[in-house]
Design a protein around this motif. Sequence first.
Motif, mmCIF file in Angstrom:
data_model
loop_
_atom_site.group_PDB
_atom_site.id
_atom_site.type_symbol
_atom_site.label_atom_id
_atom_site.label_comp_id
_atom_site.label_asym_id
_atom_site.label_seq_id
_atom_site.Cartn_x
_atom_site.Cartn_y
_atom_site.Cartn_z
ATOM 1 N N GLN A 1 -7.081 -26.722 43.124
ATOM 2 C CA GLN A 1 -7.379 -26.425 41.727
ATOM 3 C C GLN A 1 -8.430 -25.320 41.593
ATOM 4 O O GLN A 1 -8.398 -24.532 40.640
ATOM 5 N N ALA B 1 -6.431 -22.245 41.841
ATOM 6 C CA ALA B 1 -5.688 -21.994 40.605
ATOM 7 C C ALA B 1 -6.589 -21.328 39.570
ATOM 8 O O ALA B 1 -6.153 -20.420 38.840
ATOM 9 N N ASN B 2 -7.848 -21.751 39.495
ATOM 10 C CA ASN B 2 -8.787 -21.110 38.569
ATOM 11 C C ASN B 2 -9.119 -19.691 39.029
ATOM 12 O O ASN B 2 -9.240 -18.767 38.215
ATOM 13 N N GLY C 1 -4.559 -32.354 38.201
ATOM 14 C CA GLY C 1 -4.973 -31.103 37.589
ATOM 15 C C GLY C 1 -6.128 -31.171 36.623
ATOM 16 O O GLY C 1 -6.328 -30.256 35.817
ATOM 17 N N ARG D 1 -8.530 -27.969 36.359
ATOM 18 C CA ARG D 1 -7.978 -26.646 36.086
ATOM 19 C C ARG D 1 -8.412 -26.121 34.716
ATOM 20 O O ARG D 1 -8.558 -26.889 33.762
ATOM 21 N N PRO E 1 -12.354 -28.724 32.913
ATOM 22 C CA PRO E 1 -12.327 -27.567 33.812
ATOM 23 C C PRO E 1 -13.607 -27.486 34.637
ATOM 24 O O PRO E 1 -14.712 -27.575 34.106
ATOM 25 N N ARG F 1 -9.575 -16.740 32.198
ATOM 26 C CA ARG F 1 -10.011 -18.078 32.628
ATOM 27 C C ARG F 1 -10.845 -18.774 31.553
ATOM 28 O O ARG F 1 -11.469 -19.810 31.825
#
Length: 390
Positions: free
Chosen positions: A171, A174-175, A312, A315, A322, A357
């Motif tokens: 994750q 992914a960020n 997730g 994310r 997040p 982001r």
Amino acid sequence: MTAGSRKVAVVGVALSDCGRVDDTTPYALHAQAARRALADAGLDRTVVDGFASAGLGTLPPVEVAEYLGLRPTWVDSTAVGGSTWEVMAAHAADAIATGHANAVLLVYGSTSRADIKAGRRTGNLSFGARGPLQFEVPYGHTLIAKYAMAARRHMLEFGTTIEQLAEVAVQARANAALNPEAMFRDPITVDDVLSGPMIADPFTKLHCCIRSDGGAAILLAAEEYVRDCRTAPVWILGTGEHVSHASMSEWPDFTVSPASVSGRLAFERAGVRPEEIDFAEIYDAFTYMTLVTLEDLGFCSKGEGGAFVEKGRLRVEGGELPVNTDGGGLSAQHPGMRGLFLLVEAVRQLRGEAGARQVRLGEGELPRLGVASGTGGWFCSSGTVVLGRG
């Protein structure tokens, strides 16, 4: 902050060039980040009367301040590892609130990747091998081995799986894919993490932070300076710090980090609860650090970190909380002591300047509250800062 004291805001943030930065010096990265942070705030360096820096090896603040052309009347060189910058931010906020300083610049720069590449060792070579720690060194108690031991204890005690720890790395990557400044952006899977070369059981390579060059700076100022700044203020709402241990034998519980104390203090002083936080920037030298810090900050109960990081949740896109929105030390950058980068990213998120982001709430609303929590040594120290926009 205490009743009747001045409010304190972060009014400028910046990174230097990061990632692979050859043919430069840590001093130059300090200067680049400092200039950019002042430009971000729209203030001249003459307003800076407080200065804080700390680095790997030989970068005392008196030398760095001179290099930057500063003559501060308040200075800090606290050195507690990766949590240094959150602790320094707390000290700076206290100094400003009580009138001992008006505008404090925190700066860091390191060429740790370039130094290793060139065969230079500029860090403190005796770190972890002197005093009481000398009795651990003959048994292979390197920094990474200590984190690995702690992770294994959590797995044994709570059933945390290696796949859950791997999810933290997946994750984070992914960020990072959303961050053009991140050093590594290609997607990875749990299988990629598990199949990598073993570094220290249970950590394979992708469980561990990357090595990069880079620098960062933030400028904190008293509330009366805010009207002269070009950026929206991000307020320091509450801070906490805690030093736990140095020797592994003096660490009471490998499954509890010092963030359990620094986080509680920061939230209490800010007057907010963990469930009110919109995102978190957490020091992630290793995947286990993220997981256990989430527990100790109160985002989930002790032992539930493994389940929490699944599906997730960390994310930017679709995550409930997040975490490490820039990709963290696992994927974005990690130039030796990353705590200041957490504060830069938190401020950018709260100002709505994080680009692809950017964390959004509900109908595109910007986040209101964020937390940055740094960890030093092998869970030896922690500093936590709660930040909010007006």
